[in-house]
Scaffold this active site. Structure first.
Site, mmCIF file in Angstrom:
data_model
loop_
_atom_site.group_PDB
_atom_site.id
_atom_site.type_symbol
_atom_site.label_atom_id
_atom_site.label_comp_id
_atom_site.label_asym_id
_atom_site.label_seq_id
_atom_site.Cartn_x
_atom_site.Cartn_y
_atom_site.Cartn_z
ATOM 1 N N ASP A 45 0.479 -1.187 0.255
ATOM 2 C CA ASP A 45 0.128 -0.452 0.141
ATOM 3 C C ASP A 45 1.032 0.846 0.242
ATOM 4 O O ASP A 45 1.477 1.422 -1.196
ATOM 5 C CB ASP A 45 -0.400 0.181 1.090
ATOM 6 C CG ASP A 45 -1.978 1.744 1.123
ATOM 7 O OD1 ASP A 45 -2.027 1.732 0.303
ATOM 8 O OD2 ASP A 45 -2.633 1.364 2.183
ATOM 9 N N LYS A 61 -2.096 -2.238 -3.915
ATOM 10 C CA LYS A 61 -3.091 -0.881 -4.403
ATOM 11 C C LYS A 61 -2.775 0.074 -5.476
ATOM 12 O O LYS A 61 -0.554 -0.096 -5.725
ATOM 13 C CB LYS A 61 -3.304 -0.096 -2.889
ATOM 14 C CG LYS A 61 -3.713 -1.039 -2.407
ATOM 15 C CD LYS A 61 -4.787 -0.626 -1.447
ATOM 16 C CE LYS A 61 -5.565 -1.230 -0.285
ATOM 17 N NZ LYS A 61 -6.078 -1.063 0.604
ATOM 18 N N PHE A 116 -10.198 -0.696 1.391
ATOM 19 C CA PHE A 116 -9.883 -1.994 2.177
ATOM 20 C C PHE A 116 -10.145 -3.497 1.732
ATOM 21 O O PHE A 116 -10.859 -3.435 1.977
ATOM 22 C CB PHE A 116 -10.551 -1.541 3.389
ATOM 23 C CG PHE A 116 -9.502 -2.302 4.494
ATOM 24 C CD1 PHE A 116 -8.571 -1.401 5.051
ATOM 25 C CD2 PHE A 116 -10.557 -2.963 5.010
ATOM 26 C CE1 PHE A 116 -8.021 -2.729 5.943
ATOM 27 C CE2 PHE A 116 -9.771 -3.900 6.467
ATOM 28 C CZ PHE A 116 -8.252 -3.932 6.325
ATOM 29 N N ASP A 136 -6.863 -8.919 7.158
ATOM 30 C CA ASP A 136 -8.081 -8.457 8.498
ATOM 31 C C ASP A 136 -8.377 -7.488 8.382
ATOM 32 O O ASP A 136 -8.116 -6.600 8.082
ATOM 33 C CB ASP A 136 -6.815 -9.054 9.740
ATOM 34 C CG ASP A 136 -6.224 -7.514 10.176
ATOM 35 O OD1 ASP A 136 -5.550 -7.386 9.289
ATOM 36 O OD2 ASP A 136 -6.051 -7.237 11.565
HETATM 37 P P1 5GP Z 1 1.816 -1.084 3.597
HETATM 38 O O1 5GP Z 1 3.142 -0.667 4.653
HETATM 39 O O2 5GP Z 1 2.870 -1.099 2.394
HETATM 40 O O3 5GP Z 1 1.571 0.888 3.925
HETATM 41 O O4 5GP Z 1 0.519 -1.532 4.183
HETATM 42 C C1 5GP Z 1 1.201 -3.205 4.221
HETATM 43 C C2 5GP Z 1 0.657 -3.397 5.040
HETATM 44 O O5 5GP Z 1 -0.248 -2.308 5.698
HETATM 45 C C3 5GP Z 1 0.137 -5.088 4.580
HETATM 46 O O6 5GP Z 1 0.730 -5.672 5.565
HETATM 47 C C4 5GP Z 1 -1.476 -4.753 5.511
HETATM 48 O O7 5GP Z 1 -0.522 -5.463 6.754
HETATM 49 C C5 5GP Z 1 -1.871 -3.260 5.596
HETATM 50 N N1 5GP Z 1 -2.660 -2.779 4.353
HETATM 51 C C6 5GP Z 1 -2.725 -2.196 3.669
HETATM 52 N N2 5GP Z 1 -4.270 -2.110 2.731
HETATM 53 C C7 5GP Z 1 -4.719 -2.613 3.277
HETATM 54 C C8 5GP Z 1 -5.944 -3.374 3.277
HETATM 55 O O8 5GP Z 1 -6.584 -2.935 2.274
HETATM 56 N N3 5GP Z 1 -6.383 -4.674 3.977
HETATM 57 C C9 5GP Z 1 -6.093 -4.326 5.013
HETATM 58 N N4 5GP Z 1 -6.219 -5.737 5.780
HETATM 59 N N5 5GP Z 1 -4.812 -4.443 5.250
HETATM 60 C C10 5GP Z 1 -4.173 -3.514 5.018
#
Ligand code: 5GP
Ligand code: MG
Length: 184
Positions: free
Chosen positions: A108, A136, A157, A164
């Protein structure tokens, strides 16, 4: 639990198919002569989200590998936006001179992979590659190069297949969105 689902984004059959393709590609990239002389492969699923993805992927990979584990929290409790990534604990083993493949459920903002990659580099591996099941279309994701991607999804999301909300829904077999009334 299933009554909380808004819609199915990716079905378990689509996931199964894509994992077979990913495993084939990763296996080819990590078999001799692609990985010759030096260290072997260590797979590192980022817990908790990548647990189910890792379990399915590694069983499609007929290569010698060790498994390291680390746990990150970025969406504590019921938040649906990243609160900044924090390393909770790690049990990676000795990866000096080894090829590390990080596995995460979703890319993300890129904060998680940046943090974990930085921590791993300090352990002097031969290489660090990254594989995410979902990605994403965010600026952060675009600025975070990854080696393997399962699916590009809309900026929504999602839960299920390891992902989760407030630590629920990880056991849903499909990747789904939740009703507005649930995520608030
Ligand atoms: P980042 O650090 O790249 O922003 O996000 C990565 C982490 O955020 C993922 O490993 C996950 O745990 C959480 N995450 C990001 N987007 C989502 C989503 O749409 N749903 C869920 N359940 N977790 C997300
Ligand atoms: Mg995660």
């Amino acid at each position: 639990m299933t009554g909380d689902i808004d819609r199915i984004l990716i079905t378990q059959d689509q996931i199964r198919q894509r994992i077979i393709e990913l495993a084939r590609q990763i296996t080819a990239d990590h078999s001799p002569p692609a990985v010759p002389r030096d260290g072997g492969l260590t797979l590192v699923p980022i817990l908790t989200g990548a647990m189910i993805f890792a379990a399915d992927l590694i069983r499609q990979m007929p290569v010698r590998m060790k498994i390291g584990l680390l746990a990150i929290s970025s969406y504590p409790g019921s938040s649906v936006q990243t609160q900044g990534s924090q390393m909770l604990w790690q049990q990676i083993g000795d990866v000096r001179g080894r090829h590390v493949l990080l596995l995460d459920d979703i890319l993300d903002s890129g904060g998680t992979l940046r943090l974990v990659r930085q921590r791993l580099m300090a352990l002097a591996p031969a290489s660090v590659k990254t594989c995410v099941l979902l990605r994403k279309p965010t600026d952060g994701a675009r600025q975070t190069p990854v080696d393997y991607v399962g699916f590009d999804i809309p900026d929504e999301f999602v839960v299920g297949y390891g992902l989760d909300h407030n630590n629920d829904y990880r056991n849903l077999p499909d990747i789904v969105t939740l009703k507005r009334s649930i995520i608030g």
